[in-house]
Design an enzyme around this catalytic site. Structure first.
Site, PDB file in Angstrom:
ATOM      1  N   CYS A   1     -14.400 -12.343 -25.186  1.00  0.00           N
ATOM      2  CA  CYS A   1     -13.419 -11.304 -24.320  1.00  0.00           C
ATOM      3  C   CYS A   1     -12.029 -11.884 -24.598  1.00  0.00           C
ATOM      4  O   CYS A   1     -11.731 -13.104 -25.002  1.00  0.00           O
ATOM      5  CB  CYS A   1     -13.650 -11.796 -22.620  1.00  0.00           C
ATOM      6  SG  CYS A   1     -12.952 -10.764 -21.772  1.00  0.00           S
TER       7      CYS A   1
ATOM      8  N   CYS B   1     -21.595 -15.759 -16.293  1.00  0.00           N
ATOM      9  CA  CYS B   1     -20.632 -15.254 -17.491  1.00  0.00           C
ATOM     10  C   CYS B   1     -20.442 -16.148 -18.799  1.00  0.00           C
ATOM     11  O   CYS B   1     -19.696 -17.123 -18.650  1.00  0.00           O
ATOM     12  CB  CYS B   1     -19.157 -15.075 -16.806  1.00  0.00           C
ATOM     13  SG  CYS B   1     -18.282 -13.730 -17.630  1.00  0.00           S
TER      14      CYS B   1
HETATM   15  N1  SAH Z   1     -14.150  -8.917 -17.137  1.00  0.00           N
HETATM   16  C1  SAH Z   1     -14.613  -8.215 -16.249  1.00  0.00           C
HETATM   17  C2  SAH Z   1     -16.237  -8.319 -15.978  1.00  0.00           C
HETATM   18  C3  SAH Z   1     -16.829  -9.611 -16.342  1.00  0.00           C
HETATM   19  S1  SAH Z   1     -16.762 -11.086 -15.429  1.00  0.00           S
HETATM   20  C4  SAH Z   1     -13.826  -8.668 -15.024  1.00  0.00           C
HETATM   21  O1  SAH Z   1     -13.012  -9.792 -15.362  1.00  0.00           O
HETATM   22  O2  SAH Z   1     -13.977  -8.367 -13.928  1.00  0.00           O
HETATM   23  C5  SAH Z   1     -17.611 -10.570 -13.624  1.00  0.00           C
HETATM   24  C6  SAH Z   1     -17.089 -11.531 -12.683  1.00  0.00           C
HETATM   25  O3  SAH Z   1     -17.264 -12.730 -12.849  1.00  0.00           O
HETATM   26  C7  SAH Z   1     -15.368 -11.447 -12.722  1.00  0.00           C
HETATM   27  O4  SAH Z   1     -15.142 -11.371 -11.272  1.00  0.00           O
HETATM   28  C8  SAH Z   1     -15.116 -12.890 -13.139  1.00  0.00           C
HETATM   29  O5  SAH Z   1     -13.832 -13.023 -12.924  1.00  0.00           O
HETATM   30  C9  SAH Z   1     -16.132 -13.536 -12.739  1.00  0.00           C
HETATM   31  N2  SAH Z   1     -16.283 -14.869 -13.104  1.00  0.00           N
HETATM   32  C10 SAH Z   1     -16.141 -15.410 -14.252  1.00  0.00           C
HETATM   33  N3  SAH Z   1     -16.388 -16.711 -14.576  1.00  0.00           N
HETATM   34  C11 SAH Z   1     -16.912 -17.141 -13.454  1.00  0.00           C
HETATM   35  C12 SAH Z   1     -17.209 -18.412 -12.796  1.00  0.00           C
HETATM   36  N4  SAH Z   1     -17.172 -19.348 -13.869  1.00  0.00           N
HETATM   37  N5  SAH Z   1     -17.725 -18.487 -11.598  1.00  0.00           N
HETATM   38  C13 SAH Z   1     -17.420 -17.388 -10.901  1.00  0.00           C
HETATM   39  N6  SAH Z   1     -17.080 -16.167 -11.072  1.00  0.00           N
HETATM   40  C14 SAH Z   1     -16.901 -16.133 -12.592  1.00  0.00           C
END
Ligand code: SAH
Length: 370
Positions: free
Chosen positions: A128, A363
């Site tokens: 990403c 993720c």
């Molecule tokens: N790029 C898109 C979709 C992928 S991530 C987006 O940002 O919406 C899906 C969700 O998981 C997003 O809201 C992201 O911010 C969240 N996310 C990513 N890493 C995380 C983590 N370590 N803990 C909690 N949520 C997380």
């Protein structure tokens, strides 16, 4: 359309994945069959095998002439990915699969079975480019966009394992697809839209699921949100906000320096206006970073400033700490207070369950350890 910054461009010099039936509209599939010297209806038969019978094994396609089966399958159903590892939790009702794509890139999908639905979390990119510092996928950068078929195949693979009764609870279909795996779906707009169409097109041309069961989650690429609102497909939009103020959001979601909180929330409210769909605002609660009471109040105010009441709900996500990160999840008391303050401002609020935490459900964490 505003011109988009460099991070949205495909890295150069990578071989494209082979063309697959799921990349094509039903008409394009028929044209492809004719190109192979076959009658157009062979494409419809093949679509039925793929989307309805969930098979890509030529031996089972007894309605196709035996001497042509191998060729048509090799040409229109090339293998796109192989499973590297599957991890299970919650007595097998949460299954995370790590896939290797044709060029070696790794992506993940997660199946979550509930009493009333089956949700598949899919990846839209390998890596990403959005660089959110709390997200495992964000750390390694973008490798490449997935093709439409590489996205669809994640769903069809899950549908296969459900149909074959490999997931406890009896045979079932995938009812919900969320673009919350690796990647920023709106930075791979064309392929993601193609996948949404394949998944929602009626069988046998597509998988035949309801558009209402599809959620596209974004960091807030404003021009793409506006474009999505015009597609006439009522998917659910999720906006990853994570902070109500630009100072903090610039840090947590770096694309905020290009489209601010106000612009992202405006576009999301516009999405609701145009489609009638309630928007979901995602907010990962990070201890002492974005979980203060005053930020809950400000978030409520920011969301109430735009659109009508009831246009949005907030989904709080307890942070799933990534290896080596200095950040951790909020204290449960702060979490409850955050919910209380949002609800006091009339914002429906839920706290996401944390399924799959023990299998690095969040993720990009599985790919990161490989
Ligand atoms: N790029 C898109 C979709 C992928 S991530 C987006 O940002 O919406 C899906 C969700 O998981 C997003 O809201 C992201 O911010 C969240 N996310 C990513 N890493 C995380 C983590 N370590 N803990 C909690 N949520 C997380």
């Amino acid at each position: 359309m505003t011109s988009l910054p460099l991070v949205f461009e495909e890295p150069r010099g990578r071989a494209k994945p082979p063309r697959h039936l799921a990349d094509l509209t039903p008409d394009e599939r028929r044209a492809a069959a004719v190109e192979l010297g076959m009658p157009a209806f062979r494409a419809d038969q093949l679509s039925r095998h793929y989307f309805t019978r969930l098979t890509d094994d030529p031996a089972l396609m007894t309605d196709l002439p035996a001497h042509q089966r191998e060729e048509i399958v090799a040409t229109l159903l090339p293998r796109l990915m192989t499973p590297v590892r599957t991890l299970e939790a919650d007595r097998g009702t949460t299954r995370k699969t790590l896939w290797r794509l044709g060029d070696g890139a790794l992506v993940e999908s997660v199946l979550m079975r509930y009493p009333d639905r089956v949700t598949l979390c899919v990846s839209s990119q390998a890596g990403c480019g959005m660089a959110c510092p709390f997200c495992a996928t964000g750390q390694a950068g973008l490798q490449r966009n997935l093709s439409t078929a590489e996205i669809v195949e994640q769903v069809v693979a899950a549908a296969r394992s459900l149909a074959r009764d490999e997931v406890p609870g009896g045979p079932a279909r995938v009812s919900n697809v969320v673009f919350m795996g690796m990647g920023e779906p709106l930075a791979n707009y064309r392929a993601v839209l193609g996948a949404v169409r394949r998944l929602t097109d009626p069988a046998p041309g597509g998988y035949g699921m309801s558009a209402r069961g599809v959620t596209v989650s974004t960091v807030g690429l404003v021009p793409r949100i506006r474009q999505l609102a015009e597609e006439g497909i009522p998917v659910t939009l999720a906006l990853s906000l994570h902070a109500p103020d630009d100072d903090l959001r610039n840090e947590l979601v770096p694309i905020n320096t290009r489209w601010s909180v106000a612009e992202a929330v405006d576009a999301a409210a516009g999405y609701h206006e145009r489609t009638g769909r309630r928007v979901s605002v995602e907010y990962a609660l990070i201890r002492d970073v974005n979980d203060q009471g005053w930020r809950a109040d400000l978030l409520g105010d920011v969301l109430n400033r735009h659109g009508r009441r009831g246009w949005v709900h907030v989904n709080l996500i307890p942070l799933n700490p990534t290896p080596g990160s200095r950040w951790t999840a909020s204290d449960p008391r702060d979490e409850r207070e955050f919910v209380r303050r949002l609800e006091a401002r009339g914002i429906p609020t839920t706290v996401r369950d944390t399924r799959g935490r023990e299998i690095d459900g969040a993720c990009g964490q599985l790919a990161a350890t490989e």
